[in-house]
Design a protein around this motif. Structure first.
Motif, PDB file in Angstrom:
ATOM      1  N   ARG A  74       0.832  -1.201   0.000  1.00 56.90           N
ATOM      2  CA  ARG A  74       0.000   0.000   0.000  1.00 56.90           C
ATOM      3  C   ARG A  74       0.870   1.255   0.000  1.00 56.90           C
ATOM      4  O   ARG A  74       0.598   2.227  -0.707  1.00 56.90           O
ATOM      5  CB  ARG A  74      -0.915  -0.004   1.227  1.00 56.90           C
ATOM      6  N   GLN A  75       1.935   1.217   0.791  1.00 57.13           N
ATOM      7  CA  GLN A  75       2.816   2.381   0.903  1.00 57.13           C
ATOM      8  C   GLN A  75       3.614   2.606  -0.369  1.00 57.13           C
ATOM      9  O   GLN A  75       3.813   3.756  -0.791  1.00 57.13           O
ATOM     10  CB  GLN A  75       3.729   2.194   2.107  1.00 57.13           C
ATOM     11  N   LEU A  76       4.071   1.520  -1.003  1.00 56.54           N
ATOM     12  CA  LEU A  76       4.861   1.673  -2.225  1.00 56.54           C
ATOM     13  C   LEU A  76       3.999   2.236  -3.357  1.00 56.54           C
ATOM     14  O   LEU A  76       4.438   3.124  -4.097  1.00 56.54           O
ATOM     15  CB  LEU A  76       5.479   0.340  -2.641  1.00 56.54           C
ATOM     16  N   TYR A  77       2.785   1.734  -3.503  1.00 57.45           N
ATOM     17  CA  TYR A  77       1.885   2.278  -4.531  1.00 57.45           C
ATOM     18  C   TYR A  77       1.592   3.752  -4.261  1.00 57.45           C
ATOM     19  O   TYR A  77       1.480   4.565  -5.199  1.00 57.45           O
ATOM     20  CB  TYR A  77       0.582   1.491  -4.575  1.00 57.45           C
ATOM     21  N   GLN A  78       1.455   4.123  -3.010  1.00 50.79           N
ATOM     22  CA  GLN A  78       1.190   5.515  -2.674  1.00 50.79           C
ATOM     23  C   GLN A  78       2.364   6.399  -3.085  1.00 50.79           C
ATOM     24  O   GLN A  78       2.174   7.463  -3.695  1.00 50.79           O
ATOM     25  CB  GLN A  78       0.925   5.641  -1.172  1.00 50.79           C
ATOM     26  N   GLU A  79       3.580   5.939  -2.769  1.00 43.88           N
ATOM     27  CA  GLU A  79       4.753   6.742  -3.112  1.00 43.88           C
ATOM     28  C   GLU A  79       4.937   6.857  -4.620  1.00 43.88           C
ATOM     29  O   GLU A  79       5.104   7.961  -5.162  1.00 43.88           O
ATOM     30  CB  GLU A  79       6.017   6.147  -2.486  1.00 43.88           C
ATOM     31  N   ILE A  80       4.917   5.728  -5.325  1.00 44.65           N
ATOM     32  CA  ILE A  80       5.146   5.775  -6.765  1.00 44.65           C
ATOM     33  C   ILE A  80       3.977   6.448  -7.474  1.00 44.65           C
ATOM     34  O   ILE A  80       4.157   7.119  -8.496  1.00 44.65           O
ATOM     35  CB  ILE A  80       5.435   4.363  -7.311  1.00 44.65           C
ATOM     36  N   GLY A  81       2.774   6.323  -6.914  1.00 47.44           N
ATOM     37  CA  GLY A  81       1.637   7.042  -7.477  1.00 47.44           C
ATOM     38  C   GLY A  81       1.848   8.547  -7.473  1.00 47.44           C
ATOM     39  O   GLY A  81       1.453   9.254  -8.409  1.00 47.44           O
ATOM     40  N   LEU A  82       2.484   9.064  -6.433  1.00 47.47           N
ATOM     41  CA  LEU A  82       2.794  10.491  -6.385  1.00 47.47           C
ATOM     42  C   LEU A  82       3.830  10.869  -7.436  1.00 47.47           C
ATOM     43  O   LEU A  82       3.767  11.945  -8.037  1.00 47.47           O
ATOM     44  CB  LEU A  82       3.295  10.875  -4.984  1.00 47.47           C
ATOM     45  N   VAL A  83       4.785   9.985  -7.668  1.00 52.87           N
ATOM     46  CA  VAL A  83       5.778  10.258  -8.713  1.00 52.87           C
ATOM     47  C   VAL A  83       5.106  10.276 -10.087  1.00 52.87           C
ATOM     48  O   VAL A  83       5.441  11.097 -10.943  1.00 52.87           O
ATOM     49  CB  VAL A  83       6.912   9.214  -8.670  1.00 52.87           C
ATOM     50  N   GLU A  84       4.147   9.369 -10.297  1.00 44.45           N
ATOM     51  CA  GLU A  84       3.460   9.367 -11.590  1.00 44.45           C
ATOM     52  C   GLU A  84       2.705  10.673 -11.812  1.00 44.45           C
ATOM     53  O   GLU A  84       2.592  11.157 -12.949  1.00 44.45           O
ATOM     54  CB  GLU A  84       2.505   8.174 -11.675  1.00 44.45           C
ATOM     55  N   GLU A  85       2.168  11.260 -10.755  1.00 49.14           N
ATOM     56  CA  GLU A  85       1.544  12.581 -10.902  1.00 49.14           C
ATOM     57  C   GLU A  85       2.579  13.593 -11.366  1.00 49.14           C
ATOM     58  O   GLU A  85       2.306  14.430 -12.234  1.00 49.14           O
ATOM     59  CB  GLU A  85       0.930  13.019  -9.570  1.00 49.14           C
TER      60      GLU A  85
END
Length: 398
Positions: free
Chosen positions: A223-234
């Protein structure tokens, strides 16, 4: 290549709506299909999603009811195309397996576009972004082995290497520094417009996917990794969308969207090894040729210009999914320490970058680092898959 979509006639629009039986496509077999078939599927889903979203935005910004109705008719077909394409993905694949395939798309699609990009400033933007997607693939591959006890090699099949890129913790920049300078619509090569729209669409799709699938995992580190990389994708969507000239009219953008769909469906039809998928690419190409004709008519009517003024006279060389190992290793050796400052790139950390890092990390290791820590605790190593020997620069970037 002499294929000119402006000179071709497609399937008439009133014959394009398909019934459920036709839309009920058979998904590809992930164990028997070329991994790049799945990459082409993911890419075209992103392209179709962007086409639908753009059409909705255009409809919300026009007062002409006739235009609204025309856009709605084409958009319904685009929505059917998106369903047919995305439903090719195998239901047996987990979210994490699809994620790894998404990152393989990001790595090899962006690498190829960077190699072919004629504009040095735009090429640098793609080279900068791809080293971050490369690291995301590495982080997810480690998570995959931890959670599902399988190796990413089963998905990427040796076509794309799995090893550290620019460390994900270094991707978090102040939003000001994610905005690039746009190309000049009057001076740029038409191919550059297609490249920018393609990479933007792919990254937007990845951003949306992570925003929605990230919290579906139970494991805290996932959950935490998707949250972090999701912010990078933004950040990446901001990075790529800012390359597009904001002075392009709605009608220029519309014909660019439709032309790009013709370009990509033609490209993928030319290289597809899966017979049923190839047939779908050909069918959708013939639909898009008609969508392009309609868009060109709208441009003539509302912009008072000919589409030939902004489009390439014929399709460029086909966009190709292929390994980019040597190219990526060269980028790792020469650009891994870059960050952004304003619309440019620098090698030294600066005040805005360091402040953003402090605000986010606050002395703690981010999820992208902790997933490697946990993998090493579990297996006494990190997961990487290098097909041509260790790289002298990227041997320890976690």
């Amino acid at each position: 290549m002499t294929f000119d979509p402006l000179e071709q006639r497609g399937i008439p629009l009133d014959r394009q709506v398909r019934g459920w039986r036709e839309l009920n496509v058979t998904p590809i077999d992930p164990d028997a299909s070329d991994p790049y078939t799945r990459c082409r599927v993911i890419t075209m889903n992103g392209i179709e999603v962007e086409a639908i979203l753009f059409s909705h935005q255009l409809a919300r910004n026009t007062v002409d009811p006739e235009v609204k109705r025309g856009l709605a008719e084409v958009r319904y077909v685009e929505a059917q195309q998106q369903k047919a394409v995305n439903w090719l993905l195998p239901g047996v694949s987990s979210v994490l397996e699809t994620t790894i395939a998404y990152e393989q798309v990001a790595v090899d699609l962006t690498s190829w576009i960077a190699r072919m990009e004629p504009d040095p400033y735009l090429r640098q933007a793609y080279e900068f972004g791809v080293l971050e997607d490369f690291d995301h693939l590495y982080r997810y591959a480690n998570l995959y082995e931890m959670i599902e006890h399988r190796k990413a090699e089963a998905i990427v099949d040796g076509l794309t290497e799995v090893m550290p890129g620019r460390p994900t913790r270094m991707h978090h920049r102040h939003p000001f520094d994610n905005v690039r300078d746009p190309y000049d619509k009057a001076a740029t090569d038409p191919l550059s417009k297609l490249h920018a729209l393609t990479v933007l669409s792919a990254e937007q799709q990845t951003m949306n996917f992570y925003m929605n699938t990230g919290p579906t995992y139970m494991e805290p580190i996932a959950r935490q990794l998707y949250q972090e990389i999701g912010l990078v994708e933004e950040e990446h969507v901001t990075h790529y969308e800012s390359l597009v000239d904001p002075g392009e009219t709605w009608w220029e953008q519309l014909v660019n969207h439709e032309y790009n769909e013709c370009y990509l469906y033609y490209s993928f039809m030319e290289q597809e090894s899966h017979p049923k998928v190839k047939a779908l690419w050909e069918l959708h190409l013939n639909m898009e040729l008609e969508h392009l004709r309609i868009a060109c008519d709208l441009m003539r009517r509302h912009d008072g210009r000919e589409p030939e003024e902004v489009l390439a006279p014929q399709l460029p060389n086909v966009l190709t999914f292929e390994p980019n190992k040597e190219y990526l290793r060269e980028l790792l050796a020469t650009q891994i320490d870059l960050t952004t400052l304003g619309a440019g790139y620098v090698r030294e950390a600066h005040e805005r970058f360091e402040q953003m890092q402090q605000r986010l990390h606050d002395g703690e290791r981010p999820p992208s680092d902790r997933v490697i820590d946990q993998h090493r605790e579990m297996f006494d190593r990190d997961y990487r898959q290098e097909t041509e020997g260790p790289h002298p620069v990227a041997s320890e970037r976690a």
